[in-house]
Scaffold this active site. Structure first.
Site, mmCIF file in Angstrom:
data_model
loop_
_atom_site.group_PDB
_atom_site.id
_atom_site.type_symbol
_atom_site.label_atom_id
_atom_site.label_comp_id
_atom_site.label_asym_id
_atom_site.label_seq_id
_atom_site.Cartn_x
_atom_site.Cartn_y
_atom_site.Cartn_z
ATOM 1 N N SER A 128 13.352 17.491 32.698
ATOM 2 C CA SER A 128 11.905 17.316 32.567
ATOM 3 C C SER A 128 11.161 18.250 33.522
ATOM 4 O O SER A 128 11.310 19.478 33.420
ATOM 5 C CB SER A 128 11.537 15.842 32.805
ATOM 6 N N ASP A 158 10.477 13.762 20.821
ATOM 7 C CA ASP A 158 10.021 13.518 22.187
ATOM 8 C C ASP A 158 8.516 13.235 22.164
ATOM 9 O O ASP A 158 7.722 14.115 21.804
ATOM 10 C CB ASP A 158 10.324 14.731 23.061
ATOM 11 N N HIS A 162 12.506 11.296 25.142
ATOM 12 C CA HIS A 162 12.377 12.040 26.394
ATOM 13 C C HIS A 162 13.443 11.558 27.373
ATOM 14 O O HIS A 162 13.355 10.457 27.922
ATOM 15 C CB HIS A 162 10.981 11.846 26.985
#
Length: 572
Positions: free
Chosen positions: A207, A345, A376
């Protein structure tokens, strides 16, 4: 009596309403859980090259179907929610050591170091340097699960704890982690390079951490030294383009934005004294009014504009997002790079995925992997309801790292083989031979010096490397043809050449005394010719005798097929 027990029949309209309600509920469930979505292998974007073909053969997960849990695994929202709330199922507790680094501005950076628990697949010393997601650290369950799996595959792991993310580590300077600050990650990498000078690095970012590691590698070419590859999972690539999508209600993105902003506010307010205290030397642009604006912030953009950008002195939010995003650094990365995102996502809008797609079309070292499901940082696997402890993401990152390590090993083997092939085909000069008289040594053979050909051959034998069939097949066939045509090993050939040179140089008179026409002429230029190439012939009894003919007689080695060796006898 029967008439009294009979119940009144319901009208047909009421039955229709019930059926419509049940159908509506089922429709909502099917739509929310995305049950009609098929399972398929991930979409791959790459250029056709030797590296990409090797990865497709060595990484089965790239070509196999990713199968999430049947009931809820096809919903990106549920995958994301499970990652956010419980991280992983039955997460292990790997044992590591916490390291502290004092930065130039007085900040105290920390990272956790985990030693491997098994031998690596290629036997090398490889360290994974890992950067977690926003406000995450080594104690998060998804990090612990990945580290434990990497340790079992022979990797040392170094996990960065974002500045201010650990609740029990106080800030020692008026600064905390930001979207693209690479200072702490760079300090951790430099520590690993100095402490383990022989190790090679695999860079992994999740991320927000994916943005940091890609930006770090692209900042300077020196940052890519000793780096085998880089893996980025579920990053957004451009904060400037993402800020617009984060304010939209599509895929509940505005709701996720609010939740992340609330979490960031809690972290900042927990370090209120270190960041906003009266005794703290705050950045010039950071004012007390910014603290009051922080309380009312409902999005990450408001927090970044009022607080985060001022830690590094940016004049505007646009400048902050442009400079801190990795998008402008991706084209400067030259090591193998794998970018992973999920199509469902809810945090990364599909318009942002054009960045890795475009990059993979221009760069041979980049592969973009896009599975249909995963959410995610979810990527859970399982049969029906309960997920497995290890996720598809964990397996893919380690499998890709293993393939890159094997690819580098094969390249090294091929380069060594090519160097050996060049040495075998290169002329042998006088500098490689020790022409000491046989009378001084007590026997009748020329010897190779320690710095000569035998020393080089022994050095190659000590390496004990075998050519890869996949990458060096053509080179191996060429070498086999060469050995079959000559009928002897390389070491025997070099010893025979040394014997021939010694005989010609020192004992020509004794060798040619049986010839009726006298001595053969000596030509020193013959000593630098390749040993399988006939040098200038010497006249002896009406026959032309090349130098390697005398090697066959004096050294006892068959340098040529027996049918031709009979031509080399001197006529008395």
């Amino acid at each position: 009596m029967n008439a009294m027990l009979e119940t009144p029949e319901l009208p047909a309209v009421f039955d229709g309403v019930k059926l419509a309600a049940v159908a509506a509920v089922l429709y909502v469930i099917v739509r929310c859980l995305n049950l009609k979505s098929p399972t398929a292998p991930p979409d791959l974007y790459f250029q056709d090259s030797g590296l990409s073909r090797f990865l497709l053969k060595s990484c089965p997960l790239l070509t196999k179907e990713y199968i999430p849990p049947l009931i809820w695994g096809k919903s990106g929202h549920i995958q994301t929610a499970l990652y956010g709330k419980m991280g992983r199922v039955r997460s292990p507790h790997p044992y590591g050591h916490r390291k502290f680094i004092i930065m130039a501005d007085g900040a105290t950076s920390t990272f956790d170091l985990f030693e491997p628990s098994a031998e690596h697949c290629v036997g090398d010393d490889v360290t994974m340097v890992i950067c977690p997601g926003i406000a995450n650290h080594s104690e998060k369950q998804y990090i612990r699960t990945f580290v434990d799996y990497a340790q079992k595959n022979g990797y040392r792991c170094a996990v960065l704890n974002h500045l201010g993310a650990l609740p029990n580590i106080e800030l020692t300077s008026p600064r905390m982690f930001t979207y693209g600050c690479t200072w702490e990650f760079g300090a951790m990498v430099n520590y690993i390079k100095k402490t383990y000078p022989l190790t090679q690095l695999v860079v992994v970012g999740f991320s927000l951490g994916g943005n940091i590691v890609c930006k770090y590698l692209g900042e300077t070419q020196a940052n890519q030294e000793k780096v085998l590859c880089c893996v980025s999972v579920c990053q957004g690539y451009s904060a400037l383009r993402a800020q617009e999508t984060f304010m939209q209600w599509d895929q509940c993105r505005r709701f996720y934005n609010f939740l992340m902003a609330d979490n960031m506010k809690k972290i900042i307010l927990s370090h209120r004294q270190a960041l906003f205290g009266d005794h703290v030397k705050k950045p010039q642009c950071l004012e007390d009014t910014d603290l009051s604006r922080l309380y009312t912030a409902t999005s990450l953009m408001q927090i970044d504009d009022n607080v985060m950008r001022k830690f590094h002195g940016y004049n505007s939010l646009k400048e902050y997002y442009e400079e801190e995003s990795c998008m402008r650094y991706l084209h400067r990365i030259y090591v193998p790079l794998m970018l992973v995102n999920a199509a469902d996502d809810p945090l990364v809008h599909e318009s942002l995925l054009t960045i890795p797609k475009s990059l993979s079309e221009k760069r041979e070292n980049v592969m973009f992997v896009l599975p249909l499901h995963g959410g995610h940082l979810g990527f859970f696997e399982g049969s029906v309801l309960f997920p497995e402890p290890l996720t598809w993401m964990d397996k893919l990152v380690v499998e890709y790292a293993n393939a890159i390590c094997q690819w580098e090993r094969n390249k090294l083997q091929c380069s060594d083989a090519e160097q050996m092939e060049a040495e075998l085909q290169s002329p042998i000069s006088l500098g490689d031979l020790d022409l000491t008289s046989h009378r001084q040594r007590g026997h009748r053979h020329a010897h190779l010096s320690q710095a000569g050909v035998l020393a080089k051959q022994k050095q190659k034998q000590k390496q004990k490397r075998i050519l890869s069939r996949q990458e060096c097949q053509e080179l191996k066939r060429s070498r086999d043809r060469h050995q079959q045509s000559n009928g002897y090993e390389v070491a025997v050939a070099e010893a025979a050449v040394a014997t021939a040179v010694a005989v010609v140089k020192q004992e020509q008179q004794a060798t040619f005394q049986s010839c009726s026409t006298g001595k053969a002429e000596s030509n020193s230029s013959d000593l630098t010719m390749p040993f399988w190439w006939p040098p200038k012939a010497h006249q002896c009894g009406g026959y032309h005798l090349p130098i390697w003919a005398f090697a066959a007689q004096a050294g006892g080695a068959k340098l040529w097929p027996p049918r031709l060796s009979s031509l080399f006898k001197c006529k008395v």
